[in-house]
Write an enzyme that holds these catalytic residues in place. Structure first.
Site, short mmCIF file in Angstrom:
data_model
loop_
_atom_site.label_atom_id
_atom_site.label_comp_id
_atom_site.label_asym_id
_atom_site.label_seq_id
_atom_site.Cartn_x
_atom_site.Cartn_y
_atom_site.Cartn_z
N HIS A 43 116.28 17.55 34.36
CA HIS A 43 115.19 16.64 33.96
C HIS A 43 113.85 17.31 34.29
O HIS A 43 112.96 16.70 34.88
CB HIS A 43 115.34 15.27 34.64
CG HIS A 43 116.55 14.52 34.15
ND1 HIS A 43 116.48 13.32 33.48
CD2 HIS A 43 117.86 14.83 34.20
CE1 HIS A 43 117.71 12.92 33.17
NE2 HIS A 43 118.56 13.81 33.59
N TYR A 311 120.26 17.34 44.51
CA TYR A 311 118.82 17.13 44.36
C TYR A 311 118.08 17.80 45.52
O TYR A 311 116.99 18.35 45.35
CB TYR A 311 118.46 15.64 44.37
CG TYR A 311 118.86 14.81 43.17
CD1 TYR A 311 119.86 15.21 42.28
CD2 TYR A 311 118.24 13.59 42.91
CE1 TYR A 311 120.22 14.43 41.20
CE2 TYR A 311 118.59 12.80 41.82
CZ TYR A 311 119.59 13.22 40.98
OH TYR A 311 119.94 12.43 39.93
#
Lengths: 340, 223
Positions: A43, A311
């Site tokens: 993303h 992440y």
């Protein structure tokens, strides 16, 4: 001492390079999209947004989280499209994402990363990794090999609901018209300490009139559209919380819960401003969905820990690149897309 | 008293407690950044409060170290070895403080809530700043490896004192000998020499001795 050293190396994963690790997942993302220093490894293309959440108090019966007491909580968010290429065209995927960080009183936070589809593609980190390998671009065509992708999906029937969604969904021309789903299940914890399985989504007030862009899609349709809309006024979404029944799966993000489950409208998310992600307030935020306030807890969904771990590694890499710390550039061969 | 020079019992309890906690912490840290299983979540949930616990214990330990003088090193230890012993204890003490503080500052720089007690995060040590996070994250990782290697070296030194030199160093942090017994006859001169060393090293600033845990290099930190 030797045993200690060996145990340490084992724990670190150095003795088992085939074990799935956060580093391997992020390496795979990086190899598929190329190395784009300073950007998120997935993303990568997005825009910062900010505003607030206006709670109506309706969810407070199920969760003691202070965000659900009546009143406002400031929000720093990010709208994005998937993939690790920060220059990808907006119509390259029908998937859009909205990540939010609610800043609660007392320093607590609630972070969530949501997508505009009701189910995730796969249920486990291992399958996600295999999907990344199957989607690796062919060096000749620079596109994934359709046969390998087809083989992956055939071997993973749990991807069916996502594929059905993807088949019928055109890439939207607006972030504002999309619903965004939390994907994983969580628990709300009420004042009596009872745990309620929940899933949340935000549903737009903005009606979706013209989903298809008027002319050929420009590269940055979505941010242009967002800026245009915000110039006219804030954008609103309702935070809808679905209460699961005991038999509903909390560990499988590929399966929706039955439609008849009760849903609470917990309040309104109001987005007032957008800012470039290179300078905006979302830049240095890792939207780790396991950062939760007291009153919300993770479920047994295996994707959650993997998201947190991967992440964190993406965040470590991109902040290291931002700071130009030693070793922040990958080995030369990792910067190019290559066959496994 | 015929007791051989040894660390204060409180220092010994702190030493062994922290030895276990710090080793556990290093394993938790290196494991949690690698795994994508549910272990990541609970290891992280232990890592943060345990780090703060180690910081609190390190403060107490430094106080104890300053309050109760550490036993001197055996006088027959070569000066270079004594220097390494003192320096390594300085390094270990520095890391006991630096690792939790860097971890705390790192989470602050990353804009994360530093959750120790659920619902009541610690205040940030530094303002949120991505590039600062990048540096602190690197430091936290690299120093963890340094810490682990320093502990291995420390254990090696303790075993060297205990098994090869067979001096008073290892017992001074474990089970101090009450009386000089025949096998330790050689200690007797060593002890006197040691006290001689204690006085022969006045250049060691008094506050440095304690902080560095200097005398304990071998002394105990048998780790």
């Amino acid at each position: 001492m030797l045993a200690l050293g060996v145990a340490f190396s084992y724990t670190a994963g150095w003795l088992a390079p085939s074990r799935l690790s956060a580093q391997r997942i992020v390496d795979a993302l990086q190899q598929n999209a190329g190395w784009h220093p300073g950007y998120r490894r997935n993303h990568a293309k997005g825009v910062c947004v900010s505003g607030y959440f206006e709670s109506n108090g309706a969810a407070a019966a199920y969760s003691v989280a202070r965000v659900f007491a009546q009143g406002r909580t400031p929000v720093i968010g990010r709208l994005a499209i998937p993939g690790g290429n920060p220059a990808a065209p907006d119509d390259s995927s029908p998937v859009r994402s909205l990540a939010l960080r609610f800043d609660l009183p007392g320093g607590e936070q609630w972070r969530t990363g949501m997508n505009n589809m009701p189910v995730f593609v796969v249920a486990t980190p291992q399958a996600f990794y295999e999907q990344l390998l199957a989607a690796r671009p062919d060096p000749a065509t620079h596109k994934p090999d359709p046969a390998r992708l087809a083989a992956f999906f055939a071997a993973h029937p749990e991807t069916g609901p996502f594929l059905a969604w993807a088949k019928t969904t055109r890439p939207s021309a607006s972030f504002a018209t999309q619903s965004y789903y939390g994907l994983d299940a969580f628990y709300f914890i009420d004042a009596a300490g009872r745990k309620h399985p929940v899933r949340w989504r935000v549903a737009p007030e903005t009606a979706d009139h013209t989903d298809a862009p008027a002319g050929p899609p420009s590269k940055d349709d979505l941010t242009d559209d967002l800026d245009r809309r915000l110039a006219q006024g804030p954008l609103r979404w309702h935070l809808l919380v679905t209460l699961g029944a005991p038999e509903d799966p909390t560990n499988d993000a590929t399966r929706v819960w039955p439609a008849e489950r009760p849903t609470i409208d917990a309040g309104t998310l109001v987005i007032e401003h957008a800012q470039d992600q290179a300078s905006g307030p979302c830049r240095d935020v890792n939207y780790d969905p396991t950062v939760l306030p007291h009153g919300i807890a993770i479920s047994d969904d295996p994707l959650l820990a993997a998201r947190a771990s991967a992440y964190a590694d993406s965040y470590r890499r991109r902040t290291g690149e931002e700071a130009h710390v030693p070793g922040s550039a990958p080995a030369a061969d990792a910067t190019k897309a290559s066959q496994p | 008293m015929n007791t051989h020079p040894a660390f204060h019992p409180l220092a010994r309890v702190l030493h062994w407690t922290m030895a276990v906690l710090i080793l556990a912490m290093l394993f938790i840290g290196v494991g949690m950044v690698s795994t994508v299983s549910s272990k990541h979540t609970w290891l992280l949930a232990i890592h943060k409060p345990l780090g703060i616990a180690i910081l609190v214990l390190a403060i107490i330990r430094l106080g104890v170290r300053l309050r109760f003088r550490a036993p001197p090193l055996p006088a027959d230890m070569p000066a270079s070895m004594q220097w390494v012993a003192h320096a390594s204890h300085w390094v270990l003490y520095a890391l006991m403080f630096a690792m939790p503080l860097i971890g705390w500052a790192m989470l602050s720089a990353g804009g994360y809530p530093v959750t120790i007690l659920h619902g009541w995060p610690l205040p940030p040590l530094v303002p949120a700043h991505g590039a600062l996070f990048g540096w602190l994250r690197l430091a936290h990782g690299v120093l963890a490896y340094v810490f682990f290697l320093a502990i291995l070296g420390h254990m090696g030194a303790a075993l060297y004192h205990g098994l090869i030199r067979r001096d008073d160093v290892l017992p001074s942090m474990s089970f101090p000998r009450r009386e000089p017994s025949p096998p330790q006859m050689s200690d007797a001169p060593a002890t006197t020499q040691a006290s001689a060393v204690g006085t022969a090293l006045p250049e060691q600033p008094p506050e440095a001795q304690p902080a560095g845990d200097p005398a304990s290099p071998g002394q105990g930190d048998a780790g």
